[in-house]
Write a protein that holds these residues in place. Sequence first.
Motif, PDB file in Angstrom:
ATOM      1  N   LEU A  30      -2.098 -19.362  45.332  1.00 39.00           N
ATOM      2  CA  LEU A  30      -2.498 -20.574  46.041  1.00 39.00           C
ATOM      3  C   LEU A  30      -1.895 -21.801  45.373  1.00 39.00           C
ATOM      4  O   LEU A  30      -1.520 -22.774  46.049  1.00 39.00           O
ATOM      5  N   GLN A  31      -1.800 -21.776  44.059  1.00 36.52           N
ATOM      6  CA  GLN A  31      -1.234 -22.900  43.321  1.00 36.52           C
ATOM      7  C   GLN A  31       0.230 -23.115  43.720  1.00 36.52           C
ATOM      8  O   GLN A  31       0.666 -24.247  43.966  1.00 36.52           O
ATOM      9  N   PHE A  32       1.006 -22.034  43.794  1.00 37.71           N
ATOM     10  CA  PHE A  32       2.411 -22.149  44.184  1.00 37.71           C
ATOM     11  C   PHE A  32       2.540 -22.689  45.604  1.00 37.71           C
ATOM     12  O   PHE A  32       3.371 -23.563  45.870  1.00 37.71           O
ATOM     13  N   ARG A  33       1.716 -22.177  46.524  1.00 34.93           N
ATOM     14  CA  ARG A  33       1.784 -22.651  47.908  1.00 34.93           C
ATOM     15  C   ARG A  33       1.445 -24.134  47.998  1.00 34.93           C
ATOM     16  O   ARG A  33       2.111 -24.889  48.711  1.00 34.93           O
ATOM     17  N   THR A  34       0.412 -24.553  47.287  1.00 35.54           N
ATOM     18  CA  THR A  34       0.002 -25.961  47.357  1.00 35.54           C
ATOM     19  C   THR A  34       1.090 -26.884  46.817  1.00 35.54           C
ATOM     20  O   THR A  34       1.437 -27.896  47.437  1.00 35.54           O
ATOM     21  N   VAL A  35       1.648 -26.534  45.654  1.00 38.78           N
ATOM     22  CA  VAL A  35       2.693 -27.381  45.066  1.00 38.78           C
ATOM     23  C   VAL A  35       3.936 -27.404  45.950  1.00 38.78           C
ATOM     24  O   VAL A  35       4.530 -28.463  46.187  1.00 38.78           O
ATOM     25  N   VAL A 234      -8.318 -27.742  39.948  1.00 39.40           N
ATOM     26  CA  VAL A 234      -9.201 -27.198  40.981  1.00 39.40           C
ATOM     27  C   VAL A 234      -9.138 -25.672  41.008  1.00 39.40           C
ATOM     28  O   VAL A 234     -10.145 -24.996  41.238  1.00 39.40           O
ATOM     29  N   ILE A 235      -7.913 -25.117  40.783  1.00 41.39           N
ATOM     30  CA  ILE A 235      -7.726 -23.676  40.909  1.00 41.39           C
ATOM     31  C   ILE A 235      -8.370 -22.913  39.763  1.00 41.39           C
ATOM     32  O   ILE A 235      -8.904 -21.814  39.964  1.00 41.39           O
ATOM     33  N   GLU A 236      -8.332 -23.471  38.563  1.00 45.22           N
ATOM     34  CA  GLU A 236      -8.883 -22.735  37.420  1.00 45.22           C
ATOM     35  C   GLU A 236     -10.348 -22.346  37.615  1.00 45.22           C
ATOM     36  O   GLU A 236     -10.726 -21.205  37.320  1.00 45.22           O
ATOM     37  N   PRO A 237     -11.218 -23.249  38.114  1.00 43.42           N
ATOM     38  CA  PRO A 237     -12.588 -22.783  38.387  1.00 43.42           C
ATOM     39  C   PRO A 237     -12.645 -21.695  39.454  1.00 43.42           C
ATOM     40  O   PRO A 237     -13.465 -20.767  39.364  1.00 43.42           O
ATOM     41  N   ILE A 238     -11.763 -21.795  40.460  1.00 44.35           N
ATOM     42  CA  ILE A 238     -11.737 -20.753  41.488  1.00 44.35           C
ATOM     43  C   ILE A 238     -11.288 -19.429  40.886  1.00 44.35           C
ATOM     44  O   ILE A 238     -11.839 -18.364  41.201  1.00 44.35           O
ATOM     45  N   GLN A 239     -10.276 -19.477  40.024  1.00 45.68           N
ATOM     46  CA  GLN A 239      -9.851 -18.253  39.345  1.00 45.68           C
ATOM     47  C   GLN A 239     -10.965 -17.692  38.466  1.00 45.68           C
ATOM     48  O   GLN A 239     -11.139 -16.467  38.373  1.00 45.68           O
ATOM     49  N   ALA A 240     -11.728 -18.584  37.843  1.00 42.57           N
ATOM     50  CA  ALA A 240     -12.869 -18.115  37.038  1.00 42.57           C
ATOM     51  C   ALA A 240     -13.907 -17.437  37.924  1.00 42.57           C
ATOM     52  O   ALA A 240     -14.485 -16.404  37.552  1.00 42.57           O
TER      53      ALA A 240
END
Length: 562
Positions: A30-35, A234-240
């Motif tokens: 998701l991080q790659f897509r967003t960036v 934002v993604i790190e909490p989702i990954q957690a």
Amino acid sequence: MSTAVNPAERAAAWARGRAQRLSVVWQRSLQFRTVLITLVLSGLAILVIGVTISFTVASNLFQNQVDQMLASTATARSAAQDVLDASDAADRATVQAVTSSALETVIGVSGSADIALFREPGTAPSSFAPPDVLSPDLGGGKISPELRERVQENPDAQFWQSIELAGPDGEPAPGIVVGTDLVIQEAGRYELYIGYDLADATQTLAFMQLTGAIGAVALIALLSAITLVVVRWVIEPIQAVAATSRRLEAGDLGVRLPVKGEDELAALAESFNGMADTLQARIRELAELSVMQQRFVSDVSHELRTPLTTIRLAGDVLYGQRDDFPPATARTAELLKTQTERFETLLADLLEISRYDAGSVELESEPTNLVNLAAESIESMHALADEHGSELRLLAPGGHLDADVDPRRIRRIVRNLIGNAIEHGEGRPIVVAVDSNEAAVALSVRDYGFGMSEQAVARVFDRFWRADPSRKRSIGGTGLGLAISLEDAVAHGGTLDVWSREGRGTVFRLVLPRERGRPPAIPPLPLEPSDPDATGPIGAPTWGGHEVAPAPEPAAEEVRDA
């Protein structure tokens, strides 16, 4: 022998590999897509804005240059005309000298040495008329006939057109030529053209565009970095959350998310932890309830064995003396014996199910040949099949190596499947097939009865479930046979599958690994039959193209309830 690799093919393969890796990263990150989406959209927005600004600046800069050159031309023309009007030349030489002075004034005022002076066509001949003047940079037809015609038709007006002039470094540069007129005494009207190069304006515009492009690239890079930082935040909490969910799925019910701050992510973590607490409490309650239920079933089953044994002994005494009783009493003794045996079987099945529910089942494995085991089971159930008009047939086409299984439990599965086939086979032949490969052994039982619907197939392994509750159970099963058979198959690391079609019969297939802990990859037997006459065999049944021979007749022995 070696073959040369085409560079184009190598490049195409490399491009395909890169595209596949990019596709995998796109789908999984998701991080790659967003960036990437932010980068593309920001780039498009900056490109549109940059092109618009560049076009607007270029247009305004050009228009300003044209206005300045028109004003400079008007001033130069006015100054030159003043010089010509102030002269009282009376001979050809004086007129030419005054004309040269006027042209020098034009060059000095306009700042451009690219000038042209043409005597207008149709002007009356004069011996005093000076010759035409044409700068080299304005030669070669750069002054168009259309421009000259408009200047000739509109005295005291100015007109211009874009041309190409030689820049300071000798390279072609954009420019304009402005046309107007001059009146020379004793000579008449002349066309005056002044050329201006726009090299400085072009360089200014190019510098602005380069600066804008560098700024756009820097802005896109800055936006990408900002987006990456924000997305990671934002993604790190989702990954957690995802990692914690996987640990919960794996059975670690005590794991929780750290709560930091009071924002939406903290609220998410609190909600997740609350859900995990509730889930853990419910699972604990269900586990305790399950333990109580298993203990209750086990205790009840054990407690019932003592009175059941007494009842069976008394029933056996009555059954042995039934010939001395009246017919009604004799029939009662027979029913008492039959139902006592069924009750005893039900207690045994309940104890077995409770062992599986408690996870306390231990297999007593040993090398076992499933062909011999199937033949023994068929032999023990021949009399029961004859009572229902069904013929048991055994098909064993492949290699038959031993499998490491618990023979008692596998024999129970086979007898259960054959008993169900006899119960629902409608008096038609029943085919028991055994085959194997290097990793697994499979056994299937095929009947040609009425079959089952899709809804019935989905529930066939449920406990105490019957496809047709109104149908008379002639063999006397407990409703737990298939459920126990499925548990036995799973305990061996195998599978027990079913195929059935209404009007075509039913197939149960048991697949077991040869060695414990090595799940079978390819079943040795197909689940769906391929025989063309599946609605009811005419003559000898077939299985996978093989004609099925009848199983050998059994020796006389007691036939037990399946």
